[in-house]
Design a protein around this motif. Sequence first.
Motif, PDB file in Angstrom:
ATOM      1  N   GLU A 148     -75.462  -1.934  80.964  1.00  0.00           N
ATOM      2  CA  GLU A 148     -75.874  -3.247  81.453  1.00  0.00           C
ATOM      3  C   GLU A 148     -75.434  -4.376  80.523  1.00  0.00           C
ATOM      4  N   VAL A 149     -75.048  -4.051  79.309  1.00  0.00           N
ATOM      5  CA  VAL A 149     -74.507  -5.036  78.378  1.00  0.00           C
ATOM      6  C   VAL A 149     -73.024  -4.770  78.243  1.00  0.00           C
ATOM      7  N   THR A 150     -72.252  -5.799  78.424  1.00  0.00           N
ATOM      8  CA  THR A 150     -70.796  -5.628  78.382  1.00  0.00           C
ATOM      9  C   THR A 150     -70.342  -5.311  76.964  1.00  0.00           C
ATOM     10  N   ALA A 151     -69.989  -4.041  76.734  1.00  0.00           N
ATOM     11  CA  ALA A 151     -69.470  -3.647  75.421  1.00  0.00           C
ATOM     12  C   ALA A 151     -68.024  -4.131  75.288  1.00  0.00           C
ATOM     13  N   ARG A 152     -67.634  -4.398  74.051  1.00  0.00           N
ATOM     14  CA  ARG A 152     -66.265  -4.860  73.800  1.00  0.00           C
ATOM     15  C   ARG A 152     -65.294  -3.704  74.018  1.00  0.00           C
ATOM     16  N   ALA A 153     -64.215  -3.991  74.747  1.00  0.00           N
ATOM     17  CA  ALA A 153     -63.209  -2.954  74.983  1.00  0.00           C
ATOM     18  C   ALA A 153     -62.599  -2.525  73.659  1.00  0.00           C
ATOM     19  N   PRO A 154     -62.438  -1.218  73.423  1.00  0.00           N
ATOM     20  CA  PRO A 154     -61.909  -0.764  72.130  1.00  0.00           C
ATOM     21  C   PRO A 154     -60.426  -1.088  71.990  1.00  0.00           C
ATOM     22  N   VAL A 155     -60.038  -1.408  70.782  1.00  0.00           N
ATOM     23  CA  VAL A 155     -58.625  -1.619  70.445  1.00  0.00           C
ATOM     24  C   VAL A 155     -58.191  -0.432  69.591  1.00  0.00           C
ATOM     25  N   PHE A 156     -57.171   0.284  70.060  1.00  0.00           N
ATOM     26  CA  PHE A 156     -56.714   1.499  69.376  1.00  0.00           C
ATOM     27  C   PHE A 156     -55.464   1.228  68.535  1.00  0.00           C
ATOM     28  N   LEU A 178     -61.645  -1.428  64.866  1.00  0.00           N
ATOM     29  CA  LEU A 178     -60.535  -0.776  65.553  1.00  0.00           C
ATOM     30  C   LEU A 178     -60.817   0.719  65.610  1.00  0.00           C
ATOM     31  N   LEU A 179     -60.382   1.369  66.686  1.00  0.00           N
ATOM     32  CA  LEU A 179     -60.464   2.819  66.773  1.00  0.00           C
ATOM     33  C   LEU A 179     -59.100   3.395  66.401  1.00  0.00           C
ATOM     34  N   THR A 243     -69.559   5.837  74.502  1.00  0.00           N
ATOM     35  CA  THR A 243     -68.778   6.911  75.114  1.00  0.00           C
ATOM     36  C   THR A 243     -69.244   7.154  76.543  1.00  0.00           C
ATOM     37  N   GLU A 244     -68.321   7.627  77.354  1.00  0.00           N
ATOM     38  CA  GLU A 244     -68.628   8.057  78.718  1.00  0.00           C
ATOM     39  C   GLU A 244     -67.946   9.395  78.931  1.00  0.00           C
ATOM     40  N   GLN A 245     -68.765  10.410  79.188  1.00  0.00           N
ATOM     41  CA  GLN A 245     -68.270  11.786  79.286  1.00  0.00           C
ATOM     42  C   GLN A 245     -67.498  12.169  78.035  1.00  0.00           C
ATOM     43  N   GLY A 246     -68.026  11.709  76.900  1.00  0.00           N
ATOM     44  CA  GLY A 246     -67.458  12.091  75.611  1.00  0.00           C
ATOM     45  C   GLY A 246     -66.273  11.286  75.147  1.00  0.00           C
ATOM     46  N   LYS A 247     -65.768  10.370  75.972  1.00  0.00           N
ATOM     47  CA  LYS A 247     -64.587   9.591  75.608  1.00  0.00           C
ATOM     48  C   LYS A 247     -64.989   8.159  75.261  1.00  0.00           C
ATOM     49  N   PRO A 248     -64.411   7.593  74.184  1.00  0.00           N
ATOM     50  CA  PRO A 248     -64.738   6.204  73.799  1.00  0.00           C
ATOM     51  C   PRO A 248     -64.295   5.223  74.879  1.00  0.00           C
ATOM     52  N   VAL A 249     -65.228   4.364  75.304  1.00  0.00           N
ATOM     53  CA  VAL A 249     -64.899   3.365  76.327  1.00  0.00           C
ATOM     54  C   VAL A 249     -65.249   1.950  75.873  1.00  0.00           C
ATOM     55  N   GLY A 250     -65.837   1.814  74.694  1.00  0.00           N
ATOM     56  CA  GLY A 250     -66.203   0.495  74.216  1.00  0.00           C
ATOM     57  C   GLY A 250     -66.841   0.549  72.852  1.00  0.00           C
TER      58      GLY A 250
END
Length: 604
Positions: A148-156, A178-179, A243-250
């Motif tokens: 419900e809170v907009t997480a910052r999109a990760p920068v890889f 950074l990831l 994470t969503e289903q174990g993958k970083p999303v934000g």
Amino acid sequence: MSHFDFRQPPFDVLTPYERELVAKAADIVFFPAGATVLEPTQTAEFLYVVIKGIVREMAEEETVAVFRHNDSFDTRALIAGHSPHRFEVYEEALLFTLPRSLILQLIESNAVFAAFFFQTVAEKFTALAQQRTQNPELQNLLTARVREVTARAPVFLEGDATVLHAAQAMKQHKVKSLLIRHNQEVGIFTVSDFRDVILAGHGADVPLAKLAHFSLICCDIDDYLFNALLTMTHHTVQRVVVTEQGKPVGVLEQIDLLSYFSNHSHLIAQQLERTVSLPALVPVAQQIDKLVHILSGHGVKAPQLAKLVQTLNGQLFARAWELIAPPELIAHSCLVVLGSEGRGEQILKTDQDNALIVADDCPLTMAEITQITQHFSEALDQFGYPPCPGGVMLSREAWCKTVSAWQDTIYEWVNLPREDSQMNLAIFTDAHAVAGDRSLLQQIKTSLSEHLDSSDMFFHHFARAVLQFDTPLGLFGQLLSHEENGVATLDLKKGGIFPLVHGLRALALQYHLPETNSFDRLTVLAQQGHIESQLAQDCNEALSFLLTLRLQQGLIALGVGAPASNLIEPKRLSTLERDLLKEAFSVVKRFKSSIRHHFHLGGL
């Protein structure tokens, strides 16, 4: 023997096993009136929950909080070990006691339960900080999810990228972390790590794979927000990887998360800015209602809450106007709200009170404008603001005029003091611009000031409305109620709020004050010496209490499906509330006497 009520927050979020622990540990203690439950600096061994009676939290001799049935205290003392304040019994009290060790155990095991206490510790307590919490709204806040809170999109970046590349990427993307991908692992590199790079003497060409942290601190996108906050607190970090289903999303930053809880209103403002259709504004308007329930339940005083609601309502009305009115009308008109909405003293939605001031050179005809204003009034109705029974709406001809026509109307209101003229002028005096050309409203108010300077009898007639209603306070300080259908009630607006508001309005007009809010008017009038400072302070406190009491009673009524009103039943108030109400009405009597003398109104 009383049974512990698990329907009240935060105990309503406990699991069956946790409830069993509470039921077994809960003990009941009795305190007579005047007894002290907890002294300042005394070690807090228990959380107390009120079964019956009243307990006051005292800062020396000042009451800073009041605890009644199902209220609990003192969570701050449990966390800190002791409280800076004294807790004393005002009316003999029966209390549940829950051991500190049990509460800390529940905080550790139940994230949502912990959220309640974490938030309480973080808040500033005021005189009404421990009012009953509205359960559904609080649960909405406490059970909010990370998504419900907009997480910052990760920068890889890849592991072979350097510190210099990291600095460039952070600047470009305006992020603080950074990831880093390296050998099928994902790590994190933050702005704080630059400090360690400098202290270790590394150069800008060091690969990030050597510096990143590959033991990520994560939270699932469907986890509770407060769980994320507690995770940050536990690990002493300022962000977690979502994470969503174990993958970083934000990446969820602590500052974003804290903003969500400490100022839920900023999300409403952002949604208003992004909304591109009228139907999409309906749920946003509903969120304002929820915000009122939440903030009121957390002790925000009515005057401050009203100003916040005025701001959000103003943004809502302005956005709706932008979506309905063509640009040429917006540029050649001023949309204003009136009455309590204009003063910034309206909290719960009642009816529409607005007007439109149209520039004399507006390219649209009044017939075209009428179609637009009708559409606007219908939209407000959909948002939960029903039409005004008295027709004070810009969709009515009397409240949608050109500048010249408004100036003529103001002249009539001032110089032909009929009853409807006095009422209409009182409503318009509090006008507050929310959209369009605000200078148009200033032109009308300038005309009003000029007319008032040439009318000697105006203020005598205008101020007399202060004496229109009797103050419901008897000779011996008893509250005077009116019984109808077996129910004894009194009217907060007629008995106290209106005399204060209208008396201040009359003084503000006489001294040409631009302020529309009653509390702001009080401040300026006292500063300029037009009202005695002690009376001004007493009026401030009395009006604040009356508005807060009306809000509380209104929320209770809405909670059972009844409309909010100005009527209250004194018998349903606590002893402390009744005493404070008597004091407030006593102040109202003093203020009315001052107005009567100032404007030479004759006997009360």
